[in-house]
Design a protein around this motif. Structure first.
Motif, PDB file in Angstrom:
ATOM      1  N   THR A  21       3.436   5.220  -5.496  1.00 26.39           N
ATOM      2  CA  THR A  21       3.988   5.385  -6.809  1.00 26.39           C
ATOM      3  C   THR A  21       2.950   6.212  -7.533  1.00 26.39           C
ATOM      4  OG1 THR A  21       4.140   3.358  -7.213  1.00 26.39           O
ATOM      5  CG2 THR A  21       3.529   3.986  -9.207  1.00 26.39           C
ATOM      6  N   GLY A  22       1.578   6.019  -7.180  1.00 26.58           N
ATOM      7  CA  GLY A  22       0.303   7.417  -7.480  1.00 26.58           C
ATOM      8  C   GLY A  22       0.898   8.582  -7.301  1.00 26.58           C
ATOM      9  N   ARG A  26       0.646  -1.039  -0.159  1.00 29.57           N
ATOM     10  CA  ARG A  26       0.070  -0.025   0.135  1.00 29.57           C
ATOM     11  C   ARG A  26       1.111   1.220   0.210  1.00 29.57           C
ATOM     12  NH1 ARG A  26      -3.186  -3.249   3.041  1.00 29.57           N
ATOM     13  NH2 ARG A  26      -2.261  -2.825   4.886  1.00 29.57           N
ATOM     14  N   PHE A  29      -3.699   5.002  -6.400  1.00 30.71           N
ATOM     15  CA  PHE A  29      -3.400   5.849  -7.019  1.00 30.71           C
ATOM     16  C   PHE A  29      -4.739   5.221  -7.435  1.00 30.71           C
ATOM     17  CE2 PHE A  29      -1.504   5.813 -11.650  1.00 30.71           C
ATOM     18  CZ  PHE A  29      -1.879   7.585 -11.599  1.00 30.71           C
ATOM     19  N   GLY A  60       2.862   1.527  -3.353  1.00 28.52           N
ATOM     20  CA  GLY A  60       1.471   1.546  -4.306  1.00 28.52           C
ATOM     21  C   GLY A  60       0.893   3.498  -4.004  1.00 28.52           C
ATOM     22  N   ASN A  61       0.810   3.581  -3.239  1.00 34.20           N
ATOM     23  CA  ASN A  61       0.814   5.024  -2.475  1.00 34.20           C
ATOM     24  C   ASN A  61       1.797   6.430  -3.330  1.00 34.20           C
ATOM     25  OD1 ASN A  61      -1.906   4.929  -1.985  1.00 34.20           O
ATOM     26  ND2 ASN A  61      -1.213   4.939   0.423  1.00 34.20           N
ATOM     27  N   SER A  82      -5.155  -3.175  -8.388  1.00 36.00           N
ATOM     28  CA  SER A  82      -4.720  -2.658  -9.165  1.00 36.00           C
ATOM     29  C   SER A  82      -4.565  -1.817  -8.075  1.00 36.00           C
ATOM     30  CB  SER A  82      -6.234  -2.001  -9.803  1.00 36.00           C
ATOM     31  OG  SER A  82      -7.125  -1.647  -8.604  1.00 36.00           O
ATOM     32  N   ASN A  83      -3.933  -0.563  -8.171  1.00 36.87           N
ATOM     33  CA  ASN A  83      -2.956   0.254  -7.155  1.00 36.87           C
ATOM     34  C   ASN A  83      -3.912   0.768  -6.636  1.00 36.87           C
ATOM     35  OD1 ASN A  83      -1.656   2.377  -6.100  1.00 36.87           O
ATOM     36  ND2 ASN A  83      -0.246   2.873  -7.602  1.00 36.87           N
ATOM     37  N   ASP A  84      -4.526   0.901  -5.993  1.00 36.25           N
ATOM     38  CA  ASP A  84      -6.094   1.254  -5.096  1.00 36.25           C
ATOM     39  C   ASP A  84      -6.192   2.573  -4.980  1.00 36.25           C
ATOM     40  OD1 ASP A  84      -7.389  -0.658  -5.717  1.00 36.25           O
ATOM     41  OD2 ASP A  84      -6.831  -2.139  -3.412  1.00 36.25           O
ATOM     42  N   VAL A 100      -4.036   1.637 -15.172  1.00 34.09           N
ATOM     43  CA  VAL A 100      -4.720   1.319 -13.534  1.00 34.09           C
ATOM     44  C   VAL A 100      -5.915   1.443 -14.283  1.00 34.09           C
ATOM     45  CG1 VAL A 100      -4.641   2.743 -11.566  1.00 34.09           C
ATOM     46  CG2 VAL A 100      -2.760   2.023 -12.652  1.00 34.09           C
TER      47      VAL A 100
END
Length: 221
Positions: free
Chosen positions: A100-101, A94, A177, A97-98, A173-175, A163
């Motif tokens: 990355t977003g 997580r 993001f 992922g955050n 998926s990247n939630d 995404v």
């Protein structure tokens, strides 16, 4: 080697997570245990490669305890924080992922600035003869700059489309993001995206709410 830590480290204790992370980070860098021992010497800790092997080996009846000074030195050798080394697999996914977003969002802002700069560069070439225009474009590398800008913009858009496509198809998926993207990015399921964002803000823990609010504040519709 497979990423066996992802499936098993979520329910492990802090020291088990740390030990498995040591192995993962070491192997990701192509280091042997002796290499890591040398890196630890550079940050002030003498630890034999066999001790590192025991720190990494967690699926035994009595795994080796990890001292605080060892944890701090190992994290420092990897250029990481101690807290991040203790993260569970789910939290790490997580967090990254955050991040990355957030990085993609920053890239979009830079692309917008680049396009504005491109317009100003092109304005310099208006109203001058062809030879002077060519010379000026060469002097300021305008064509090369615009080519780079187009390539970066296409790459960023490709990531966003991937995404969105995964989210709309119900695939993992990247939630983090996804929640920063405006509903206008989605051709379908806009209501579900808004509902998911609302659910995170209403039911997530305080840190999660702050993260999504700060990520969303820099993104327009």
């Amino acid at each position: 080697m497979g990423n066996d830590w992802v499936g098993s480290a979520e329910d492990a204790g802090p020291e088990d997570r740390f030990g498995k992370r040591v192995r993962q980070e070491r192997e990701a860098r192509g280091w042997t245990q002796a290499d890591l021992a040398r890196e630890l010497q550079r940050v002030g800790l003498n630890l034999h490669p066999s001790a590192i092997a025991k720190i990494e080996l967690r699926n035994v009846a009595r795994p080796r305890a990890i001292r605080l000074d060892e944890a701090e030195a190992i994290a420092k050798a990897f250029g990481l924080s101690v807290d991040s080394m203790y993260q569970s697999a789910g939290n790490r996914i997580r967090t990254l992922g955050n991040q990355t977003g957030a990085y993609i969002n920053e890239m979009e802002l830079l692309i917008a600035k680049g396009r504005q700069l491109s317009s100003e560069l092109n304005a310099l070439t208006v109203g001058i003869d062809d030879d002077e225009r060519r010379n000026l474009r060469d002097q300021l590398s305008i064509d090369a700059f615009e080519g780079m800008l187009a390539t970066v913009a296409d790459s960023v858009e490709s990531v966003i489309q991937d995404v969105v496509a995964r989210a709309e198809s119900g695939l993992p998926s990247n939630d983090g993001f996804v929640m920063t993207l405006p509903p206008s990015r989605f051709s379908r399921y806009r209501n579900q995206v808004e509902a998911a964002r609302t659910n995170i803000l209403e039911s997530g823990d305080e840190e999660t709410r702050k993260n999504h609010q700060s990520e969303g504040s820099g993104h327009g519709a």
